[in-house]
Design a protein around this motif. Structure first.
Motif, PDB file in Angstrom:
ATOM      1  N   GLY A 173       0.784  -1.131   0.437  1.00 24.71           N
ATOM      2  CA  GLY A 173       0.046  -0.370  -0.475  1.00 24.71           C
ATOM      3  C   GLY A 173       0.881   1.323  -0.709  1.00 24.71           C
ATOM      4  N   TYR A 174       1.919   1.013   0.089  1.00 19.54           N
ATOM      5  CA  TYR A 174       3.428   2.485   0.319  1.00 19.54           C
ATOM      6  C   TYR A 174       3.211   3.008  -1.034  1.00 19.54           C
ATOM      7  N   PHE A 175       2.861   1.837  -2.485  1.00 23.00           N
ATOM      8  CA  PHE A 175       2.966   2.618  -3.828  1.00 23.00           C
ATOM      9  C   PHE A 175       2.093   3.009  -4.166  1.00 23.00           C
ATOM     10  N   HIS A 176       0.639   2.388  -3.476  1.00 26.83           N
ATOM     11  CA  HIS A 176      -0.824   2.510  -4.411  1.00 26.83           C
ATOM     12  C   HIS A 176      -0.664   2.713  -5.451  1.00 26.83           C
ATOM     13  N   LEU A 177      -0.849   0.842  -5.270  1.00 30.14           N
ATOM     14  CA  LEU A 177      -1.239   0.259  -6.913  1.00 30.14           C
ATOM     15  C   LEU A 177      -2.207  -0.522  -6.942  1.00 30.14           C
ATOM     16  N   GLU A 178      -2.698  -0.123  -8.330  1.00 28.22           N
ATOM     17  CA  GLU A 178      -3.367  -0.828  -8.810  1.00 28.22           C
ATOM     18  C   GLU A 178      -3.346  -2.448  -8.692  1.00 28.22           C
ATOM     19  N   GLU A 179      -4.281  -2.955  -8.455  1.00 27.34           N
ATOM     20  CA  GLU A 179      -4.135  -5.118  -9.026  1.00 27.34           C
ATOM     21  C   GLU A 179      -3.926  -4.896  -9.636  1.00 27.34           C
ATOM     22  N   GLY A 180      -3.012  -5.714  -9.465  1.00 24.64           N
ATOM     23  CA  GLY A 180      -1.870  -6.807 -10.329  1.00 24.64           C
ATOM     24  C   GLY A 180      -0.852  -5.944 -10.863  1.00 24.64           C
ATOM     25  N   GLN A 181      -0.717  -4.356 -10.356  1.00 26.38           N
ATOM     26  CA  GLN A 181       0.696  -3.622 -11.251  1.00 26.38           C
ATOM     27  C   GLN A 181       2.028  -3.866  -9.619  1.00 26.38           C
ATOM     28  N   GLU A 182       2.636  -3.638 -10.777  1.00 27.17           N
ATOM     29  CA  GLU A 182       4.124  -3.391  -9.114  1.00 27.17           C
ATOM     30  C   GLU A 182       4.661  -2.224  -9.209  1.00 27.17           C
ATOM     31  N   PRO A 183       5.621  -2.429  -8.345  1.00 24.81           N
ATOM     32  CA  PRO A 183       5.960  -0.560  -8.474  1.00 24.81           C
ATOM     33  C   PRO A 183       6.836  -0.494  -9.499  1.00 24.81           C
ATOM     34  N   SER A 184       7.169   1.030 -10.295  1.00 24.50           N
ATOM     35  CA  SER A 184       8.290   1.169 -11.092  1.00 24.50           C
ATOM     36  C   SER A 184       9.350   1.583 -10.362  1.00 24.50           C
ATOM     37  N   LYS A 185       9.690   1.289 -11.633  1.00 26.78           N
ATOM     38  CA  LYS A 185      11.742   1.267 -10.875  1.00 26.78           C
ATOM     39  C   LYS A 185      11.913   2.852 -10.693  1.00 26.78           C
ATOM     40  N   SER A 186      10.889   3.893 -10.747  1.00 25.40           N
ATOM     41  CA  SER A 186      11.160   4.825 -10.297  1.00 25.40           C
ATOM     42  C   SER A 186      10.351   5.289  -9.271  1.00 25.40           C
ATOM     43  N   TRP A 220      10.582   2.966  -6.564  1.00 26.77           N
ATOM     44  CA  TRP A 220      11.722   2.574  -5.930  1.00 26.77           C
ATOM     45  C   TRP A 220      12.114   3.417  -5.904  1.00 26.77           C
ATOM     46  N   ASN A 221      13.544   4.754  -6.735  1.00 27.95           N
ATOM     47  CA  ASN A 221      13.945   4.767  -6.405  1.00 27.95           C
ATOM     48  C   ASN A 221      13.656   6.480  -6.349  1.00 27.95           C
ATOM     49  N   THR A 222      12.664   7.444  -5.729  1.00 31.61           N
ATOM     50  CA  THR A 222      11.411   7.803  -5.010  1.00 31.61           C
ATOM     51  C   THR A 222      11.545   7.281  -3.376  1.00 31.61           C
ATOM     52  N   LEU A 223      11.597   6.234  -3.846  1.00 31.95           N
ATOM     53  CA  LEU A 223      11.601   5.435  -1.695  1.00 31.95           C
ATOM     54  C   LEU A 223      13.346   5.637  -1.620  1.00 31.95           C
ATOM     55  N   LYS A 224      13.794   5.327  -2.213  1.00 29.43           N
ATOM     56  CA  LYS A 224      15.833   5.508  -1.254  1.00 29.43           C
ATOM     57  C   LYS A 224      15.791   7.165  -1.328  1.00 29.43           C
ATOM     58  N   LYS A 225      15.301   7.848  -2.490  1.00 31.58           N
ATOM     59  CA  LYS A 225      15.787   8.973  -1.999  1.00 31.58           C
ATOM     60  C   LYS A 225      15.239   9.488  -0.924  1.00 31.58           C
ATOM     61  N   ARG A 226      13.982   9.216  -0.444  1.00 28.27           N
ATOM     62  CA  ARG A 226      13.028   9.559   0.732  1.00 28.27           C
ATOM     63  C   ARG A 226      13.813   9.060   1.929  1.00 28.27           C
ATOM     64  N   PHE A 227      14.555   8.039   1.287  1.00 23.04           N
ATOM     65  CA  PHE A 227      15.167   7.472   2.506  1.00 23.04           C
ATOM     66  C   PHE A 227      15.962   8.030   2.932  1.00 23.04           C
ATOM     67  N   LYS A 228      17.291   8.334   1.489  1.00 25.05           N
ATOM     68  CA  LYS A 228      18.743   8.950   1.813  1.00 25.05           C
ATOM     69  C   LYS A 228      18.044  10.429   2.060  1.00 25.05           C
ATOM     70  N   ARG A 229      17.346  11.386   2.435  1.00 23.93           N
ATOM     71  CA  ARG A 229      17.213  12.278   2.799  1.00 23.93           C
ATOM     72  C   ARG A 229      17.331  12.680   4.514  1.00 23.93           C
ATOM     73  N   ARG A 230      16.805  11.365   5.038  1.00 22.55           N
ATOM     74  CA  ARG A 230      16.588  11.036   6.614  1.00 22.55           C
ATOM     75  C   ARG A 230      17.720  11.180   7.501  1.00 22.55           C
ATOM     76  N   HIS A 231      18.303  10.756   6.818  1.00 19.87           N
ATOM     77  CA  HIS A 231      20.129  10.414   7.434  1.00 19.87           C
ATOM     78  C   HIS A 231      20.602  11.158   6.744  1.00 19.87           C
ATOM     79  N   PHE A 243      20.584  -0.667   0.106  1.00 20.28           N
ATOM     80  CA  PHE A 243      21.502  -2.215  -0.477  1.00 20.28           C
ATOM     81  C   PHE A 243      20.382  -1.593  -1.886  1.00 20.28           C
ATOM     82  N   ARG A 244      21.204  -2.078  -2.576  1.00 22.98           N
ATOM     83  CA  ARG A 244      20.670  -2.394  -4.227  1.00 22.98           C
ATOM     84  C   ARG A 244      20.009  -3.115  -3.962  1.00 22.98           C
ATOM     85  N   THR A 245      19.453  -4.191  -3.484  1.00 18.98           N
ATOM     86  CA  THR A 245      18.268  -4.855  -3.634  1.00 18.98           C
ATOM     87  C   THR A 245      17.618  -5.284  -2.471  1.00 18.98           C
TER      88      THR A 245
END
Length: 102
Positions: free
Chosen positions: A45-58, A60-71, A77-79
């Motif tokens: 639910g974090y990604f607000h996906l439709e049924e059958g949809q997977e998160p896009s690379k974009s 995931w990258n936004t999530l990683k950036k959000r994480f890195k802004r915290r500290h 990790f890449r995986t």
């Protein structure tokens, strides 16, 4: 895994607070590993996906950036991805991270 940096251990309460903020109510659990890194398990639910949809690379990258802004010393990790082995419409995803030892 020999190429990984050294990680600093943080109190679990502090890591929990940070991860809960990043995942905006979608954090299911936080796991710690012997080498000092952590795994956040969170709802799809974090990604607000439709049924059958997977998160896009974009997404995931936004999530990683959000994480890195915290500290400034967070290492993400890449995986990452669906928690279940089949990867199809998994209810939970994971992301591993650590705090670089400086």
């Amino acid at each position: 895994m020999d190429d990984l940096p050294q990680f600093e251990r943080w109190p679990m309460s502090r890591v929990q607070f940070l991860a809960a903020d990043v995942f905006m109510g979608q954090l299911v659990r936080l796991e710690s590993f012997d080498d000092g890194h952590y795994r956040a398990v969170f709802r799809r639910g974090y990604f607000h996906l439709e049924e059958g949809q997977e998160p896009s690379k974009s997404q995931w990258n936004t999530l990683k950036k959000r994480f890195k802004r915290r500290h400034r010393n967070i290492f993400v990790f890449r995986t990452y991805g669906p928690l279940e082995a089949d990867g199809n419409n998994s209810e939970y995803y994971y992301m591993d991270f650590g705090f670089l030892r400086v």
